[in-house]
Design a protein around this motif. Structure first.
Motif, mmCIF file in Angstrom:
data_model
loop_
_atom_site.group_PDB
_atom_site.id
_atom_site.type_symbol
_atom_site.label_atom_id
_atom_site.label_comp_id
_atom_site.label_asym_id
_atom_site.label_seq_id
_atom_site.Cartn_x
_atom_site.Cartn_y
_atom_site.Cartn_z
ATOM 1 N N PHE A 1 0.660 -1.486 0.065
ATOM 2 C CA PHE A 1 -0.202 -0.372 -0.179
ATOM 3 C C PHE A 1 1.025 1.031 0.244
ATOM 4 O O PHE A 1 0.513 2.687 -0.192
ATOM 5 C CB PHE A 1 -0.992 0.412 1.112
ATOM 6 N N ASN A 2 2.101 1.254 -0.002
ATOM 7 C CA ASN A 2 3.618 2.525 0.345
ATOM 8 C C ASN A 2 3.487 2.366 -1.460
ATOM 9 O O ASN A 2 4.066 3.770 -1.110
ATOM 10 C CB ASN A 2 4.126 2.110 1.018
ATOM 11 N N GLY A 3 3.493 1.784 -2.580
ATOM 12 C CA GLY A 3 2.783 1.793 -4.035
ATOM 13 C C GLY A 3 4.875 1.616 -4.403
ATOM 14 O O GLY A 3 4.970 1.970 -5.508
ATOM 15 N N THR A 4 5.809 0.908 -3.806
ATOM 16 C CA THR A 4 6.670 0.151 -3.723
ATOM 17 C C THR A 4 5.712 -1.430 -4.055
ATOM 18 O O THR A 4 4.794 -1.773 -4.532
ATOM 19 C CB THR A 4 7.158 -0.579 -2.633
ATOM 20 N N ASN A 5 6.940 -2.004 -5.017
ATOM 21 C CA ASN A 5 6.962 -3.044 -5.803
ATOM 22 C C ASN A 5 8.323 -3.674 -6.033
ATOM 23 O O ASN A 5 8.735 -4.568 -6.229
ATOM 24 C CB ASN A 5 6.547 -2.803 -7.328
ATOM 25 N N ASP B 1 19.278 11.361 5.021
ATOM 26 C CA ASP B 1 18.360 11.463 4.196
ATOM 27 C C ASP B 1 17.828 10.064 3.094
ATOM 28 O O ASP B 1 16.459 9.466 3.223
ATOM 29 C CB ASP B 1 17.838 12.542 3.644
ATOM 30 N N LEU B 2 19.033 9.374 2.401
ATOM 31 C CA LEU B 2 17.995 8.336 1.397
ATOM 32 C C LEU B 2 17.592 7.264 2.567
ATOM 33 O O LEU B 2 17.342 6.406 2.291
ATOM 34 C CB LEU B 2 19.515 8.487 0.921
ATOM 35 N N ARG C 1 12.088 3.834 6.163
ATOM 36 C CA ARG C 1 9.727 4.699 6.983
ATOM 37 C C ARG C 1 9.643 3.762 5.816
ATOM 38 O O ARG C 1 8.187 3.952 6.108
ATOM 39 C CB ARG C 1 10.400 6.384 6.389
ATOM 40 N N ASN C 2 9.478 3.660 4.444
ATOM 41 C CA ASN C 2 8.952 3.069 3.497
ATOM 42 C C ASN C 2 9.055 1.901 2.756
ATOM 43 O O ASN C 2 7.785 1.113 1.966
ATOM 44 C CB ASN C 2 8.757 4.514 2.227
ATOM 45 N N ILE D 1 15.704 12.527 -3.812
ATOM 46 C CA ILE D 1 15.687 11.182 -3.277
ATOM 47 C C ILE D 1 14.023 10.599 -3.523
ATOM 48 O O ILE D 1 13.511 9.490 -3.995
ATOM 49 C CB ILE D 1 15.802 11.286 -1.497
ATOM 50 N N THR D 2 13.108 11.200 -3.765
ATOM 51 C CA THR D 2 11.467 10.375 -3.909
ATOM 52 C C THR D 2 11.658 9.933 -4.959
ATOM 53 O O THR D 2 11.473 8.862 -5.371
ATOM 54 C CB THR D 2 10.990 11.697 -3.756
ATOM 55 N N ASP D 3 12.429 10.725 -5.972
ATOM 56 C CA ASP D 3 12.049 10.340 -7.409
ATOM 57 C C ASP D 3 13.316 8.872 -7.725
ATOM 58 O O ASP D 3 13.444 8.252 -7.903
ATOM 59 C CB ASP D 3 13.569 11.544 -8.274
ATOM 60 N N ILE D 4 14.724 8.665 -6.794
ATOM 61 C CA ILE D 4 15.332 7.669 -6.460
ATOM 62 C C ILE D 4 14.178 6.362 -6.413
ATOM 63 O O ILE D 4 14.437 5.445 -6.953
ATOM 64 C CB ILE D 4 16.877 7.673 -5.865
ATOM 65 N N PHE D 5 13.605 7.026 -4.790
ATOM 66 C CA PHE D 5 12.946 5.700 -4.302
ATOM 67 C C PHE D 5 12.261 5.333 -5.409
ATOM 68 O O PHE D 5 11.694 4.144 -5.924
ATOM 69 C CB PHE D 5 11.967 6.059 -3.323
#
Length: 157
Positions: free
Chosen positions: A9-13, A44-45, A51-52, A146-150
């Motif tokens: 549910f956090n959008g990861t695959n 931060d990375l 966290r995610n 960092i969001t883009d890398i994730f």
């Protein structure tokens, strides 16, 4: 409710066989980047992944591996305005580029090397020295990267 086991549910695959992540120090190779950038970006990375995802952070040889460096840190006028007939910066733009090497040891087709870039604009009254002395100002730009890398590495966006 059953499924293929890789949706969350956090959008990861993330494939369920992937359990660890290692993030090497992201070196600051940009000549005018602030001294704190290496440590701040790296930490931060790491924090973002912790966290995610449910991945365990390991010092090296993770199932997913990240390393890279800051390749550009540029501060330049973003919008020119005429003031009393003289061209002046209406705002200044901080642009940061980070080259990331991502290795997925379980599926090499997912591995990549890419430059991620983002920016933020600041009022004309703020110069690079005041921005560099404010780690939170730089953090708004690095958090976007960092969001883009994730998203590229584990969300497949």
């Amino acid at each position: 409710m059953s499924g293929c086991g890789i949706y969350s549910f956090n959008g990861t695959n993330i494939d369920p066989t992937i359990r660890t992540v290692s993030i090497g120090t992201i070196q600051n190779n940009a000549p005018n980047g602030p001294a704190f950038l290496t440590q701040r970006f790296t930490e931060d990375l790491k924090d973002y992944f912790q966290r995610n995802t449910n991945l365990k952070l390991v010092p090296r040889d993770g199932d997913l591996q990240f390393d890279g460096n800051v390749v550009a840190y540029d501060f330049a006028p973003a919008s020119i305005q005429k003031v009393d007939g003289i061209d002046q910066a209406g705002s200044n733009r901080l642009t940061i580029q980070v080259k990331i090497r991502f290795t997925n040891t379980k599926d090499d087709k997912q591995s990549f090397e890419q430059i991620f870039q983002n920016f933020d604009d600041y009022g004309a009254g703020r110069n690079i020295a005041t921005i560099n002395s404010d780690p939170n100002a730089v953090r708004t730009t690095t958090n976007k990267i960092i969001t883009d890398i994730f998203n590229k590495s584990v969300a497949n966006w």
